[in-house]
Design a protein around this motif. Structure first.
Motif, PDB file in Angstrom:
ATOM      1  N   ILE A 101     -21.202  64.056  97.248  1.00 56.00           N
ATOM      2  CA  ILE A 101     -22.391  63.755  98.067  1.00 56.00           C
ATOM      3  C   ILE A 101     -21.953  63.334  99.467  1.00 56.00           C
ATOM      4  O   ILE A 101     -21.252  62.338  99.623  1.00 56.00           O
ATOM      5  CB  ILE A 101     -23.241  62.629  97.423  1.00 56.00           C
ATOM      6  N   MET A 102     -22.371  64.092 100.467  1.00 59.38           N
ATOM      7  CA  MET A 102     -22.047  63.731 101.863  1.00 59.38           C
ATOM      8  C   MET A 102     -23.214  62.931 102.437  1.00 59.38           C
ATOM      9  O   MET A 102     -24.102  63.474 103.091  1.00 59.38           O
ATOM     10  CB  MET A 102     -21.852  64.999 102.706  1.00 59.38           C
ATOM     11  N   ALA A 103     -23.203  61.619 102.166  1.00 51.76           N
ATOM     12  CA  ALA A 103     -24.288  60.778 102.696  1.00 51.76           C
ATOM     13  C   ALA A 103     -23.892  60.156 104.029  1.00 51.76           C
ATOM     14  O   ALA A 103     -24.716  59.528 104.689  1.00 51.76           O
ATOM     15  CB  ALA A 103     -24.636  59.694 101.683  1.00 51.76           C
ATOM     16  N   ALA A 104     -22.634  60.314 104.429  1.00 54.40           N
ATOM     17  CA  ALA A 104     -22.187  59.690 105.680  1.00 54.40           C
ATOM     18  C   ALA A 104     -22.782  60.399 106.885  1.00 54.40           C
ATOM     19  O   ALA A 104     -23.059  61.590 106.843  1.00 54.40           O
ATOM     20  CB  ALA A 104     -20.660  59.738 105.763  1.00 54.40           C
ATOM     21  N   ALA A 105     -22.988  59.636 107.941  1.00 52.92           N
ATOM     22  CA  ALA A 105     -23.384  60.216 109.224  1.00 52.92           C
ATOM     23  C   ALA A 105     -22.089  60.460 109.989  1.00 52.92           C
ATOM     24  O   ALA A 105     -21.417  59.511 110.418  1.00 52.92           O
ATOM     25  CB  ALA A 105     -24.293  59.251 109.971  1.00 52.92           C
ATOM     26  N   THR A 158     -15.766  67.867 115.955  1.00 52.42           N
ATOM     27  CA  THR A 158     -15.066  67.360 114.760  1.00 52.42           C
ATOM     28  C   THR A 158     -15.236  68.410 113.657  1.00 52.42           C
ATOM     29  O   THR A 158     -16.104  69.275 113.771  1.00 52.42           O
ATOM     30  CB  THR A 158     -15.721  66.046 114.288  1.00 52.42           C
ATOM     31  N   PRO A 159     -14.452  68.339 112.592  1.00 55.09           N
ATOM     32  CA  PRO A 159     -14.657  69.302 111.505  1.00 55.09           C
ATOM     33  C   PRO A 159     -16.008  69.081 110.837  1.00 55.09           C
ATOM     34  O   PRO A 159     -16.460  67.933 110.722  1.00 55.09           O
ATOM     35  CB  PRO A 159     -13.523  68.996 110.528  1.00 55.09           C
ATOM     36  N   ASP A 160     -16.674  70.161 110.438  1.00 58.27           N
ATOM     37  CA  ASP A 160     -17.904  70.035 109.654  1.00 58.27           C
ATOM     38  C   ASP A 160     -17.473  69.901 108.186  1.00 58.27           C
ATOM     39  O   ASP A 160     -17.131  70.886 107.527  1.00 58.27           O
ATOM     40  CB  ASP A 160     -18.809  71.254 109.871  1.00 58.27           C
ATOM     41  N   ILE A 161     -17.471  68.673 107.720  1.00 59.49           N
ATOM     42  CA  ILE A 161     -16.897  68.386 106.391  1.00 59.49           C
ATOM     43  C   ILE A 161     -17.719  69.050 105.296  1.00 59.49           C
ATOM     44  O   ILE A 161     -17.177  69.669 104.378  1.00 59.49           O
ATOM     45  CB  ILE A 161     -16.817  66.852 106.166  1.00 59.49           C
ATOM     46  N   LEU A 162     -19.048  68.945 105.392  1.00 59.20           N
ATOM     47  CA  LEU A 162     -19.907  69.508 104.348  1.00 59.20           C
ATOM     48  C   LEU A 162     -19.680  71.013 104.221  1.00 59.20           C
ATOM     49  O   LEU A 162     -19.550  71.556 103.119  1.00 59.20           O
ATOM     50  CB  LEU A 162     -21.377  69.202 104.658  1.00 59.20           C
ATOM     51  N   ARG A 163     -19.585  71.668 105.365  1.00 51.19           N
ATOM     52  CA  ARG A 163     -19.381  73.117 105.348  1.00 51.19           C
ATOM     53  C   ARG A 163     -18.052  73.455 104.654  1.00 51.19           C
ATOM     54  O   ARG A 163     -17.974  74.354 103.823  1.00 51.19           O
ATOM     55  CB  ARG A 163     -19.387  73.657 106.776  1.00 51.19           C
ATOM     56  N   GLY A 191     -25.739  67.539 100.327  1.00 53.92           N
ATOM     57  CA  GLY A 191     -25.645  67.110 101.720  1.00 53.92           C
ATOM     58  C   GLY A 191     -26.907  66.384 102.130  1.00 53.92           C
ATOM     59  O   GLY A 191     -27.904  66.356 101.393  1.00 53.92           O
ATOM     60  N   PHE A 192     -26.862  65.801 103.294  1.00 56.01           N
ATOM     61  CA  PHE A 192     -28.056  65.173 103.861  1.00 56.01           C
ATOM     62  C   PHE A 192     -28.419  65.914 105.142  1.00 56.01           C
ATOM     63  O   PHE A 192     -27.570  66.557 105.754  1.00 56.01           O
ATOM     64  CB  PHE A 192     -27.787  63.692 104.174  1.00 56.01           C
ATOM     65  N   ALA A 193     -29.654  65.810 105.551  1.00 55.15           N
ATOM     66  CA  ALA A 193     -30.043  66.344 106.849  1.00 55.15           C
ATOM     67  C   ALA A 193     -30.929  65.310 107.524  1.00 55.15           C
ATOM     68  O   ALA A 193     -31.971  64.935 106.995  1.00 55.15           O
ATOM     69  CB  ALA A 193     -30.790  67.657 106.689  1.00 55.15           C
ATOM     70  N   THR A 205     -32.025  75.744 106.179  1.00 52.63           N
ATOM     71  CA  THR A 205     -30.968  76.507 106.861  1.00 52.63           C
ATOM     72  C   THR A 205     -29.628  75.802 106.706  1.00 52.63           C
ATOM     73  O   THR A 205     -28.605  76.432 106.411  1.00 52.63           O
ATOM     74  CB  THR A 205     -31.331  76.669 108.363  1.00 52.63           C
ATOM     75  N   LYS A 206     -29.621  74.467 106.857  1.00 52.49           N
ATOM     76  CA  LYS A 206     -28.363  73.714 106.690  1.00 52.49           C
ATOM     77  C   LYS A 206     -27.822  73.900 105.276  1.00 52.49           C
ATOM     78  O   LYS A 206     -26.622  74.042 105.065  1.00 52.49           O
ATOM     79  CB  LYS A 206     -28.583  72.218 106.965  1.00 52.49           C
ATOM     80  N   ARG A 207     -28.718  73.908 104.270  1.00 52.50           N
ATOM     81  CA  ARG A 207     -28.283  74.088 102.877  1.00 52.50           C
ATOM     82  C   ARG A 207     -27.554  75.421 102.716  1.00 52.50           C
ATOM     83  O   ARG A 207     -26.473  75.492 102.134  1.00 52.50           O
ATOM     84  CB  ARG A 207     -29.499  74.037 101.936  1.00 52.50           C
ATOM     85  N   THR A 252     -26.302  77.528 105.207  1.00 53.24           N
ATOM     86  CA  THR A 252     -25.119  77.771 106.041  1.00 53.24           C
ATOM     87  C   THR A 252     -23.939  76.897 105.620  1.00 53.24           C
ATOM     88  O   THR A 252     -22.787  77.294 105.782  1.00 53.24           O
ATOM     89  CB  THR A 252     -25.407  77.523 107.537  1.00 53.24           C
ATOM     90  N   LYS A 253     -24.230  75.723 105.063  1.00 55.13           N
ATOM     91  CA  LYS A 253     -23.117  74.839 104.706  1.00 55.13           C
ATOM     92  C   LYS A 253     -22.678  75.009 103.258  1.00 55.13           C
ATOM     93  O   LYS A 253     -21.730  74.364 102.810  1.00 55.13           O
ATOM     94  CB  LYS A 253     -23.494  73.383 104.984  1.00 55.13           C
ATOM     95  N   GLY A 254     -23.394  75.814 102.486  1.00 56.23           N
ATOM     96  CA  GLY A 254     -22.974  76.078 101.098  1.00 56.23           C
ATOM     97  C   GLY A 254     -23.231  74.910 100.164  1.00 56.23           C
ATOM     98  O   GLY A 254     -22.556  74.760  99.143  1.00 56.23           O
TER      99      GLY A 254
END
Ligand code: CTP
Length: 403
Positions: A274-278, A308-313, A327-329, A345-347, A349-351
Motif C-alpha cells: 500500500i503506497m499511502a505515503a505522500a 523523483t522516481p514514481d515508486i507506485l509505478r 495506491g492513493f490519489a 487513469t492513475k490506476r 498507468t501505474k499498474g
C-alpha cells in the motif's frame, strides 16, 4: 449495518479502572477509545477515584459513571453493563484487582460486571516490579490468561518513585490497539502487508526541505487495521506526526529516493503493498552541503529540480500476479467526476489494482481525524467510505478485492 459490524465499528466498551497511579494514563485510553468510535462506560474502583475523580471520567467518556453497586438497581445495573459489553478492559489492573478478578470476587460493580460478561477481557497490569514478579501475582496472571484474557504489558521503564523496571502500564494507544483488535475477524492472518506512511522531505540544504502536509494518520490507521486483522505489517515511513503501532516492523525512509529503495527491496516478500505515503515528485538536483545564503541570489531564486522516481509505478511494473497493489490519489478538482477519472487513469498507468481516492485541499484531508475516500478498482462501480480514519481504514481493507 449488521450488529456484528456495529460491535466492531462502535463497540460498547467497559473500562474498569483500579487504584494505581497509572489511572491517570487510563484517561488517555478512554479518550483514544472514544475517538476511535467506541461507546465507553468507565467503572472506577473506590481506590481509583482517589487518583482521578468522577467528573474526569464522565467528561472524557461522555457517559455517566458510577462505581456503586447500589446505583441503578432498577435496571439491574450490576450485571447489565457486563451483559451488554462487547469488550471489557481493565487498565490499570493493580495486584489487588488481578487477585480479585482471578478469584471471581463480586464485592463491587467492577467485579459483578466482569462476572456477568462473556466479552473479551483485556488486562493492562501496572505495579511495582517486586509486586509484578511476586509468585502470587504471576499465578493470578497465568490463571486469567488461561481463561482467555489478553494481557497487555506491562512495559519496563520509570515507575512512580525513583525505581525502574517491569511494571509500567502499556501506552494507551497500544492497549486500545490490542483491545479493539480482539473484536476484529482475522481475515488477514498469514498475510504480509507493506505500507508506506507520511510525507517525504527533499532537502535543499542541511536545514531546508521541500515537504508536504501528510500527517501519516491514514497510513498508520491502515497499519493498525491490518494488524488487528492478523497481518504481519511492515511500515516504511517518511516524516509523520501520528504514532506508530507497536506491533509493526518500522523502517525509516525520509526521502523519495530512500523510500523507493526500501519499498523495492521489501516488495517481493509482501502479499499486499500500500503506497499511502505522500511522495514528493521533485527533488533538488544537488542538495547543498552548507546552508544556502540569500546573499548573492538577487530577488528571486529557482532551485534546479529533477523528478523523483514514481515508486507506485515501479511497484506496478514488478508486481507478482498474486500480489495486491494499492495506491492513493490526492485530487483537488472540485468536480467529483474529474477526480474519479484522474484516479482511474492513475490506476491504469501505474499498474495498481486499487486506487484510494481522497479529495484534498487547504482545509480537508490533511491532519484531520475524519476522511472521505472512494475505492477504485477494475470494476466500473466505485465504493465510498466516510468517517474517522480508523473506521475508514478498516472498511477499506475489508473491501479490497480477493487476491
Ligand atoms: N507516488 C509515488 N511516487 C511518486 C509520487 C507519487 O509512488 N514520486 C504514489 C503515491 O504514494 C500515491 C500515488 O502515487 O499512492 C498517487 O500520488 P499522487 O500525488 O496523487 O499522484 P502523482 O503521481 O504524484 O500525480 P500528480 O501529482 O500529477 O497528480
Amino acid at each position: 449495518m449488521s450488529s456484528h459490524e456495529e460491535s466492531v465499528l462502535s463497540p460498547r466498551v467497559v473500562v474498569g479502572v483500579s487504584g494505581g497511579i497509572a489511572a491517570y494514563k487510563a484517561v488517555s485510553l478512554v479518550r483514544e477509545l472514544v475517538l476511535r468510535g467506541a461507546h465507553v462506560t468507565v467503572i472506577p474502583t473506590a481506590s481509583a477515584l482517589k487518583f482521578v475523580g468522577m467528573p474526569t471520567w464522565e467528561a472524557i467518556s461522555r457517559n455517566p459513571v458510577t462505581a456503586d453497586l447500589f446505583d441503578g438497581v432498577a435496571e439491574v445495573r450490576h450485571v447489565a453493563l457486563g451483559q451488554q459489553a462487547d469488550l471489557i478492559i481493565l487498565a490499570p489492573a493493580t495486584a489487588h484487582t488481578l487477585a480479585s478478578v482471578a478469584g471471581g470476587f463480586a464485592g463491587d460493580l467492577l467485579g459483578t460486571t466482569i462476572l456477568a460478561s462473556s466479552a473479551p477481557l483485556v488486562i493492562a497490569p501496572a505495579m511495582h516490579t517486586e509486586m509484578w514478579e511476586n509468585p502470587a501475582v504471576r499465578a493470578n496472571v497465568e490463571l486469567l490468561r488461561g481463561r482467555g484474557a489478553l494481557i497487555v504489558g506491562p512495559e519496563s521503564g520509570a515507575l512512580t518513585g525513583d525505581d525502574r523496571g517491569p511494571g509500567r502500564m502499556s501506552e494507551p494507544a497500544d492497549i486500545a490497539d490490542v483491545a479493539l483488535g480482539a473484536l476484529v475477524p482475522k481475515t488477514l492472518r498469514g498475510k504480509r502487508v507493506l505500507i508506506s506512511v507520511g510525507g517525504t522531505r527533499e532537502y535543499l540544504d542541511p536545514v531546508r526541505f521541500i515537504g508536504n502536509r501528510s500527517s501519516g494518520e491514514m497510513g498508520t490507521s491502515l497499519a493498525r487495521a491490518a494488524l488487528a486483522r492478523g497481518a504481519e505489517v511492515t511500515i516504511v515511513h517518511a516524516h509523520f506526526e501520528a504514532s506508530l503501532p507497536s506491533g509493526a516492523r518500522a523502517v525509516s525512509a525520509p526521502t523519495a529516493q530512500e523510500m523507493h529503495d526500501v519499498m523495492m527491496a521489501e516488495q517481493s516478500s509482501h502479499d499486499i503493498v500500500i503506497m499511502a505515503a505522500a511522495v514528493a515528485d521533485w527533488r533538488v538536483r544537488e542538495p547543498s552541503e552548507d546552508k544556502i545564503s540569500k546573499a548573492g541570489q538577487g530577488d528571486s531564486w529557482s532551485p534546479d529540480l529533477v523528478r523523483t522516481p514514481d515508486i507506485l509505478r515501479e511497484l506496478g511494473e514488478h508486481k507478482t500476479p498474486s500480489q495486491l497493489l494499492v495506491g492513493f490519489a490526492a485530487e483537488t478538482d472540485a468536480d467529483e467526476k474529474v477526480r474519479e477519472q484522474s484516479a482511474r487513469t492513475k490506476r491504469e498507468t501505474k499498474g495498481a489494482d486499487v486506487i484510494v481516492l481522497n479529495q484534498v485541499g487547504r482545509k480537508i484531508g490533511f491532519g484531520t481525524l475524519d476522511t472521505a475516500v472512494t475505492l477504485i478498482s477494475a470494476s466500473p462501480q466505485s465504493l465510498s467510505f466516510e468517517g474517522s480514519k480508523t473506521s475508514v481504514a478498516g472498511r477499506l481493507l475489508d473491501a479490497l478485492p480477493e487476491h
